[in-house]
Scaffold this active site. Structure first.
Site, PDB file in Angstrom:
ATOM      1  CB  SER A 170     -40.081 -12.651  31.961  1.00  0.00           C
ATOM      2  OG  SER A 170     -41.455 -12.761  31.773  1.00  0.00           O
ATOM      3  CE  LYS A 206     -40.602  -7.609  34.398  1.00  0.00           C
ATOM      4  NZ  LYS A 206     -40.891  -8.938  34.389  1.00  0.00           N
ATOM      5  CB  SER A 217     -42.896  -9.672  31.397  1.00  0.00           C
ATOM      6  OG  SER A 217     -42.018 -10.158  32.274  1.00  0.00           O
TER       7      SER A 217
END
Lengths: 482, 476
Positions: free
Chosen positions: A175, A76, A151
């Protein structure tokens, strides 16, 4: 090959079926071909990935390979990577290249893992749909009109579309787990403090935790073996021994006491989703578990408390982005105030600015007691709810999200509805507990996630429970047509 | 109208650690800009603070030394404001749960009396960097070497009643931190910085509005700045005006304070607990461990000097204010065994020279062994106290030890009574008029004879012997 997760690839590499360089090249080619439609990557690390793959193959040739040597993964874009852009999904850091690796990245590098690229995400991890990214929304591979969740939407979409075998992710209010649910993946959020936050760009320091998005619990265990541990550079990382997270995967679940929070099956939960979750719970009964209704009486307050605490911390965490030392800087500032105002107005997106304002307001003189202090009190009550529940049951289960993935653009003008996306997941972060979302069926060909919540530092047990479920079901092997 | 001054001090002491409060960067003074700022000090994303254990230890040491309550659980908070030399956009400090709680300091005032001044609290915090406005053609340069330097902010109760009391308090504090070895205490380098909250009130009435006076970074300026601020406030009030609560900057060149910014429109710092650091938990055992490392502190040392060396309270105070001076004195006594003479030589002659030359005692050209050797020559009658001053000057000039200087310069005292008798006889013979005066009862002229004899001997005749022999001869 693309269907394989980490465990299978690891076996193939060990058996010499193909080299890391071959897998890496194949993934890079597939990403280039398929990701245009998904937008799951912000940065592709082609050169470095191939170099890492060659080095991994050399290590293997010397007989020094670990289980993860040569496995390609994606990170990420919230984890700092030395020499490679780390944007955090923001224009503010579009030009930022860290001179250091996050501890998580460093640990994977040490284990011989290949970094394919950096995945898209909501800006500064603020969002539940991956629509707030400066780099544009990410599409759900199950239906490209839908969000992948957020997210960590880029990581989830990439793993689900087989653009990497697995990916790192972070979870501040859901997330990891919510995108896992929306994309049909296994998403693990470890206990707060289990994985180092050093080099992981902060959103809300007391809630942020690094974890994994994978195709199975076994893969999550393999990754956690590399990620978990005390880091002297992170004062909030906890100095207790890690476990071998793959060691207990095969323990039977006889006698497991599962708590079913009535609040997670109340109004607002989609009936089809509920049905899938009930079916999953029956499956656990077949595996020898017993179900017990429990109550988490303060869970309805969790979203409100979270949207005070997380923005409050974020408002301070994001103050460093001021255009003075690095990152975005407005053109031709007239004076200091102009530099601050325009840099931050232009560098941050709407949702980030909204949360900075909420947080600043909540901490302001005259409001601090009414908001911040009260939210902290609620946080303690929520923690107490879990403590009370865990006096009676071993784990808590329920839906990860009240519904399946929604349409891109359908909620962007309604922040409160968006905030309620994380209604079942947020309390887990407030209490610091570990949680995992596992696929539990499809509704109209869209994945449904089952959330399993454990006591502090019971990742090993959660992975064992998830793995046993995945031995008995095949929901986690369902993949979208790409 | 009789006005009373009320002063509270906030003193920032830079802790003498090797590295910063939350990062491993060096805090050495004088490095090239931004060479002592690592990724954390630059507030790069994802970097995190780790508390410097040495700084904690020093803060606790201070707390124990002033007999304060020590916070078993102290909490760091973020103090939020934007400024280019504050890289994170917040300063990590301690608000509600400081490491050191209430304590006190005994301060000796000018009249010799002792006043106990309360210390409200002391907390750990990080320093900011520096904004450099010169040399950048209208732009501002940022040097982050200082950013993150560990500070101990010490806050006094508003119990100080005059500028001289404030200076006495600061000097005592300064003395204490040097004794404890927790700071270099060099005000010229900003190791110790002081802000003063000053207000005035009519005697017996409630507290007046205070102004915070900043930028007073020497003992001299503290006194001047407070006096000028007190005068300003009194004049203002007597003219029917009112004091505004504000921060005022002291300008030492113009000797005035002027308004910096009004607190009424001041920043809202939005303090909240620092989530990147857990509360700092310590236990009694830790505190006791630190207490055991406390050196002898100024008050105890002063008492011991009075008891052990039979010094007056004043002498003991002068010698113990500064640890280096006290150590120097004891080293001299060790060599010569004469405490009274050692005290005089150290606090008068040596100190006068050091003050004049503006050098610290640690760099004195005359080491304690040399001074002790000199005093030995006085006590064994090799030289008189007067000649000793000449020898001392030669020592300062680097001419060696007392023994050698006396030998080369031929300063040895004349103690041969035959030689003295001859000189006395000569002087008596040459001054018949004065002899007559003395013998007719005018004893004052005795001094004249002594002077003449000393002149004859070039100061080397033993004064006691001269007195004795002269008295004998004149009375014959």
């Amino acid at each position: 090959m693309f269907k394989s997760g980490i465990a299978e690839l690891s076996r193939s590499l060990a058996a010499g079926e193909f080299s890391s360089e071959e897998i890496t090249s194949a993934y890079l080619a597939r990403i280039k071909e398929k990701d245009k439609a998904l937008n799951s990557y912000i940065t592709l690390c082609e050169e470095q990935a191939l170099a890492q793959a060659k080095a991994a193959d050399a290590t293997r040739a010397k007989g020094e390979a670990s289980l993860l040597t040569g496995i390609p993964l994606a990170h990420k874009d919230i984890f700092c990577t030395a020499g490679i852009k780390t944007s955090c999904g923001s224009r503010m850091l579009d030009n930022f290249i860290a001179p250091y690796n996050a501890t998580v990245v460093e640990n994977f590098n040490q284990a011989g893992v290949v970094t394919l690229g950096k995945t898209n995400m909501d800006e500064f991890a603020m969002g539940s749909s991956n629509e707030t990214s400066y780099y544009g929304p990410v599409h759900n591979p199950w239906d490209k009109d839908l969000v992948p969740g957020g997210s960590s939407g880029g990581s989830a979409s990439a793993v689900a579309a087989h653009l990497c075998p697995a990916a790192t992710a972070t979870d501040t209010g859901g997330s990891i787990r919510q995108p896992a649910a929306f994309c049909g993946l296994t998403g693990l959020k470890p206990t707060y403090g289990r994985v180092s936050r050093w080099g992981m760009i902060a959103f809300a320091s007391s809630l942020d935790q690094a974890g994994t998005l994978t195709r199975s619990a076994e893969d999550a265990a393999l990754m956690l073996n590399v990620m978990a541990g005390h880091d002297p550079k992170d004062s909030t990382s906890i100095d207790i021994a890690t476990e071998n997270y793959t060691a207990n995967l095969n323990r039977p679940l006889d006698g497991l006491k599962i708590g079913i929070p009535v609040q997670h099956f109340a109004e607002g939960l989609n009936a089809d989703v509920e049905q899938k979750i009930r079916n999953a719970l029956s499956e656990f009964e077949k595996l020898g578990a017993t179900l017990k209704d429990i109550s988490l009486p303060n869970s309805h307050q969790s979203v409100s408390a979270y949207y005070v605490i997380a923005p409050a911390e974020a408002s301070a965490n994001l103050s460093r982005y001021d255009g003075v030392r690095y990152g975005y800087r407005c053109d031709d500032p007239q004076d200091l105030e102009d530099l601050y105002k325009r840099t931050r107005s232009e560098g941050f997106g709407t949702e980030v600015k909204r949360r900075i304002m909420i947080g600043t307001y909540a901490l302001s003189a005259g409001y601090y007691d009414a908001y911040y202090i009260k939210a902290q009190k609620i946080r303690r009550l929520i923690k107490n709810d879990f403590d009370n529940a865990f006096a009676e049951v071993d784990v808590i289960m329920g839906p990860t999200s009240p519904h399946t993935a929604f349409k891109i653009g359908s909620q962007t003008n309604d922040p409160v509805t968006m905030y309620l996306e994380d209604i079942y997941t947020i309390a887990v972060n407030l209490a610091g507990l570990p949680g995992i979302s596992v696929p539990a069926g499809l509704v109209k060909n869209l994945p449904v996630g089952l959330q399993i919540i454990g006591k502090n530092f019971t990742e090993s047990h959660l992975l064992n429970i998830a793995h046993q479920f995945q031995q008995a079901t095949d929901w986690h092997t369902q993949t979208p047509e790409i | 109208m009789e006005w009373e001054t009320v002063i509270g001090l906030e003193v920032h002491v830079q802790l003498a650690t090797k590295s910063k409060l939350f990062s491993g960067s060096s805090i050495e003074f004088g490095a090239e800009p931004n060479t002592q700022a690592n990724v954390f000090d630059l507030a790069l994303p994802g970097t995190l603070p780790v508390l410097n254990k040495k700084a904690l230890e020093m803060a606790v040491k201070f707390g124990v030394a002033i007999d304060a309550e020590i916070g078993l659980k102290s909490v760091f908070d973020r103090k939020n404001y934007f400024y280019p030399d504050l890289p994170k956009g917040y300063q990590t400090s301690q608000l509600d749960f400081p490491i050191v709680g209430k304590g006190s300091l005994d301060v000796t005032l000018e009249d010799g009396s002792i006043k106990t001044i309360g210390i409200t609290r002391a907390h750990m915090e990080e320093d900011a960097g520096k904004s450099l406005h010169e040399d950048f053609h209208g732009e501002t340069g940022i040097d982050l070497n200082r950013a993150g330097t560990p500070l101990l902010e010490i806050v006094s109760e508003p119990e100080i009643r005059s500028a001289t009391e404030a200076v006495a308090f600061l000097k005592k504090l300064h003395s204490l931190i040097l004794y404890l070895g927790i700071s270099d205490g060099d005000m010229s380098k900003g190791n110790m910085r002081c802000d003063a909250n000053v207000s005035v009130r009519l005697k017996g009435e409630e507290l007046g509005t205070r102004a915070e006076v900043k930028n007073i970074n020497s003992f001299k300026f503290v006194e001047k700045a407070i006096n000028i601020e007190v005068a300003r406030q009194i004049e203002l009030l007597e003219d029917g005006g009112r004091v505004v609560q504000e921060t005022r900057l002291y300008d030492s060149e113009k000797n005035e304070t002027r308004s910096m910014r009004s607190k009424e429109v001041a920043n809202d710092y939005r303090y909240f607990p620092e989530p990147d650091l857990l509360p700092v938990l310590i236990d009694e055992a830790y505190i006791e461990e630190i207490r055991a490392t406390l050196p002898e502190l100024p008050d105890t040392k002063r008492q011991r000097f009075m008891n052990e060396y039979k010094l007056s309270e004043y002498d003991a105070l002068v010698l113990t204010n500064d640890l280096a001076t006290a150590n120097y004195f004891e080293a001299v006594v060790l060599v010569c065994g004469n405490a009274k003479l050692s005290a005089n030589w150290v606090s008068v002659d040596l100190q006068a020279y050091l003050n004049e030359a503006e050098i610290p005692i640690s760099e004195s050209p005359v080491r304690p062994e040399l001074l002790g050797g000199l005093i030995n020559k006085i006590t064994d009658n090799t030289i008189s106290s007067k000649i000793a001053k000449t020898v001392f000057e030669a020592m300062l000039a680097g001419e060696g030890n007392a023994e050698n200087i006396i030998k080369t310069k031929g300063l040895k005292q004349v103690t041969d009574s035959g030689a003295i008798e001859t000189m006395v006889a000569t002087v008596i013979a040459n001054n018949p008029e004065q002899v007559e005066q003395y013998q007719s009862g005018k004893e004052k002229v005795f001094g004249f004879f002594v002077g003449q004899i000393m002149k004859e001997s070039k100061g080397k005749a033993n004064p006691a012997q001269v007195n004795q022999i002269l008295k004998d001869k004149l009375s014959k």
